[in-house]
Motif scaffolding. Sequence first.
Motif, PDB file in Angstrom:
ATOM      1  N   ILE A  25     -40.690   6.541 114.746  1.00  0.00           N
ATOM      2  CA  ILE A  25     -39.726   6.758 113.321  1.00  0.00           C
ATOM      3  C   ILE A  25     -39.316   8.515 113.489  1.00  0.00           C
ATOM      4  CG2 ILE A  25     -39.914   8.184 111.018  1.00  0.00           C
ATOM      5  CD1 ILE A  25     -40.895   5.227 110.953  1.00  0.00           C
ATOM      6  N   ASN A  66     -36.804   3.808 111.418  1.00  0.00           N
ATOM      7  CA  ASN A  66     -37.333   3.520 111.836  1.00  0.00           C
ATOM      8  C   ASN A  66     -37.387   2.160 112.543  1.00  0.00           C
ATOM      9  OD1 ASN A  66     -39.398   1.388 112.282  1.00  0.00           O
ATOM     10  ND2 ASN A  66     -40.654   1.703 110.473  1.00  0.00           N
ATOM     11  N   ALA A  74     -41.321   4.624 104.687  1.00  0.00           N
ATOM     12  CA  ALA A  74     -40.855   4.267 106.488  1.00  0.00           C
ATOM     13  C   ALA A  74     -41.746   3.043 107.275  1.00  0.00           C
ATOM     14  CB  ALA A  74     -41.056   5.831 107.504  1.00  0.00           C
TER      15      ALA A  74
END
Length: 156
Positions: free
Chosen positions: A131, A99, A126
Amino acid sequence: MTGRRTTIRAAACAAAAAGMAIGVIAGGGTANAAPKMLRVDQVPNVGVTVDRNGLSGGFAATLAATATGADTTRLRILPVGDACSRNLGQTRVAITWRNERTNHTDDVVFATCTAGKPSPGAEIRAGHGRISFTTTIIGKADRAFTVTPGVGWFIR
């Protein structure tokens, strides 16, 4: 006049409460949003497979990402054509992700294919933001080799 206003307010409150109750009973709440496919910008994973006679085939595979919960995303690998039934049946995929907003990073490994079709993949936590990821196909007993790792990103 005060009594009439109180009655009108009470009726409005009762109607609002009834409407909220009907929405909850009918499933109109927003607590469980439907899964949402995410746009993935990427270069696909490309590689070759070998058997005891040498080169047995090639493959290309892209990453699919679906927002499944508040902070969860399901990642799947989608081999092109019939690679699951031909040469990727015994392979796994390794995904390293990060991330970029929080700098949180992790890895996940799962079967590329199940019963001749792309596997359901794995869920990751996440969070939200851009990402970035890298994918690598891992062959059983060195029978599949990633030539070009898959790389890319998606916004969550």
